[in-house]
Design a protein around this motif. Structure first.
Motif, short mmCIF file in Angstrom:
data_model
loop_
_atom_site.label_atom_id
_atom_site.label_comp_id
_atom_site.label_asym_id
_atom_site.label_seq_id
_atom_site.Cartn_x
_atom_site.Cartn_y
_atom_site.Cartn_z
N ALA A 210 0.81 -1.06 0.09
CA ALA A 210 0.01 -0.22 -0.01
C ALA A 210 0.84 1.30 0.06
O ALA A 210 0.37 2.33 -0.83
CB ALA A 210 -0.85 -0.12 1.19
N TYR A 211 1.84 1.32 0.95
CA TYR A 211 2.99 2.31 0.98
C TYR A 211 3.66 2.59 -0.40
O TYR A 211 3.88 3.72 -0.78
CB TYR A 211 3.79 2.27 2.14
N ARG A 212 3.92 1.81 -0.87
CA ARG A 212 4.80 1.62 -2.15
C ARG A 212 3.89 2.36 -3.37
O ARG A 212 4.15 3.22 -4.10
CB ARG A 212 5.32 0.10 -2.74
N TRP A 213 2.56 1.79 -3.38
CA TRP A 213 1.51 2.33 -4.40
C TRP A 213 1.48 3.88 -4.18
O TRP A 213 1.32 4.65 -5.10
CB TRP A 213 0.29 1.42 -4.36
N LEU A 214 1.21 4.21 -2.87
CA LEU A 214 1.06 5.43 -2.46
C LEU A 214 2.16 6.41 -3.13
O LEU A 214 1.70 7.42 -3.32
CB LEU A 214 0.78 5.84 -0.96
N GLU B 185 3.59 6.34 -11.07
CA GLU B 185 2.31 6.06 -11.74
C GLU B 185 1.16 6.41 -11.00
O GLU B 185 0.28 7.21 -11.67
CB GLU B 185 2.46 4.46 -12.34
N HIS B 186 1.09 6.41 -9.95
CA HIS B 186 -0.12 6.81 -9.08
C HIS B 186 -0.02 8.12 -9.07
O HIS B 186 -1.29 8.64 -9.33
CB HIS B 186 -0.12 6.21 -7.46
N LEU B 187 0.84 9.10 -9.00
CA LEU B 187 1.03 10.25 -8.84
C LEU B 187 0.65 10.92 -10.13
O LEU B 187 -0.07 11.92 -10.44
CB LEU B 187 2.02 11.18 -8.21
N LEU B 188 1.43 10.52 -11.30
CA LEU B 188 1.53 11.38 -12.48
C LEU B 188 0.23 10.80 -13.49
O LEU B 188 -0.34 11.64 -14.24
CB LEU B 188 2.76 10.89 -13.36
N ASN C 9 -4.56 -1.45 -8.24
CA ASN C 9 -4.91 -2.73 -8.26
C ASN C 9 -4.38 -3.66 -7.22
O ASN C 9 -4.27 -4.80 -7.33
CB ASN C 9 -4.76 -3.51 -9.48
N LEU C 10 -4.41 -3.13 -5.87
CA LEU C 10 -3.79 -3.80 -4.80
C LEU C 10 -4.87 -4.89 -4.41
O LEU C 10 -4.42 -6.05 -4.03
CB LEU C 10 -3.58 -2.86 -3.67
N GLY C 11 -6.05 -4.54 -4.11
CA GLY C 11 -6.86 -5.52 -3.66
C GLY C 11 -6.91 -5.92 -2.20
O GLY C 11 -5.70 -5.67 -1.53
N LYS D 43 -6.61 -6.24 1.93
CA LYS D 43 -6.23 -5.40 2.93
C LYS D 43 -5.22 -4.40 2.58
O LYS D 43 -5.21 -3.20 3.03
CB LYS D 43 -5.85 -6.47 3.93
N ALA D 44 -4.34 -4.46 1.46
CA ALA D 44 -3.47 -3.61 0.84
C ALA D 44 -4.37 -2.35 0.62
O ALA D 44 -3.97 -1.32 0.67
CB ALA D 44 -2.61 -4.22 0.05
N GLU D 45 -5.34 -2.71 -0.37
CA GLU D 45 -6.15 -1.80 -0.83
C GLU D 45 -6.81 -0.84 0.31
O GLU D 45 -6.76 0.45 0.23
CB GLU D 45 -7.29 -2.41 -1.78
N GLU D 46 -7.23 -1.40 1.27
CA GLU D 46 -7.96 -0.73 2.41
C GLU D 46 -6.81 0.09 3.12
O GLU D 46 -7.13 1.26 3.58
CB GLU D 46 -8.26 -1.63 3.38
N VAL D 47 -5.44 -0.35 3.33
CA VAL D 47 -4.48 0.24 3.91
C VAL D 47 -4.22 1.63 2.92
O VAL D 47 -4.01 2.77 3.56
CB VAL D 47 -3.37 -0.44 4.14
N PHE D 48 -4.07 1.35 1.72
CA PHE D 48 -3.85 2.56 0.67
C PHE D 48 -5.01 3.46 0.91
O PHE D 48 -4.61 4.65 0.77
CB PHE D 48 -3.87 1.88 -0.81
N GLU D 49 -6.11 3.14 0.96
CA GLU D 49 -7.09 4.10 1.27
C GLU D 49 -6.99 5.02 2.36
O GLU D 49 -7.33 6.13 2.44
CB GLU D 49 -8.63 3.26 0.97
N ILE D 50 -6.82 4.51 3.44
CA ILE D 50 -6.34 5.23 4.85
C ILE D 50 -5.31 6.29 4.40
O ILE D 50 -5.65 7.45 4.69
CB ILE D 50 -6.30 4.44 5.87
N LEU D 51 -4.17 5.61 4.05
CA LEU D 51 -3.15 6.58 3.74
C LEU D 51 -3.28 7.62 2.77
O LEU D 51 -3.01 8.95 2.85
CB LEU D 51 -1.83 5.68 3.20
#
Length: 87
Positions: free
Chosen positions: A44-48, A52-55, A61-63, A65-73
């Motif tokens: 999740a933190y790597r994707w944040l 690619e995420h920013l630009l 496409n984490l899916g 619990k990783a997706e849930e952590v990403f959404e919080i961050l």
């Protein structure tokens, strides 16, 4: 062939802080409620922090619990600077 064993235990508050840095206790508590593994938090933190995420404003496409952590961050700190720290 080597078997790669992943750590399936839940991440602790101190491990989460090591990965994501000095987020507020409330953020850590929300992540702990999800009961993610260390790998979930790392993904999740790597994707944040991903360019690619920013630009490209791509959806993750984490899916799971990783997706849930990403959404919080992402809710807490949607705009990271070029060093990967909250701006």
């Amino acid at each position: 062939m080597r078997n790669i064993k992943t750590d399936s235990r839940y991440a602790s508050a101190s491990e989460i802080r090591e990965i994501i840095g000095p987020f507020e206790g409330e953020v850590i508590a929300r992540i702990l409620e999800i009961e993610p593994t260390l790998e979930d938090v790392q993904r999740a933190y790597r994707w944040l922090r991903s360019d690619e995420h920013l630009l490209r404003n791509l959806e993750s496409n984490l899916g799971g619990k990783a997706e849930e952590v990403f959404e919080i961050l992402d809710d807490e700190f949607p705009d990271f600077d070029s060093s990967g720290h909250p701006g």
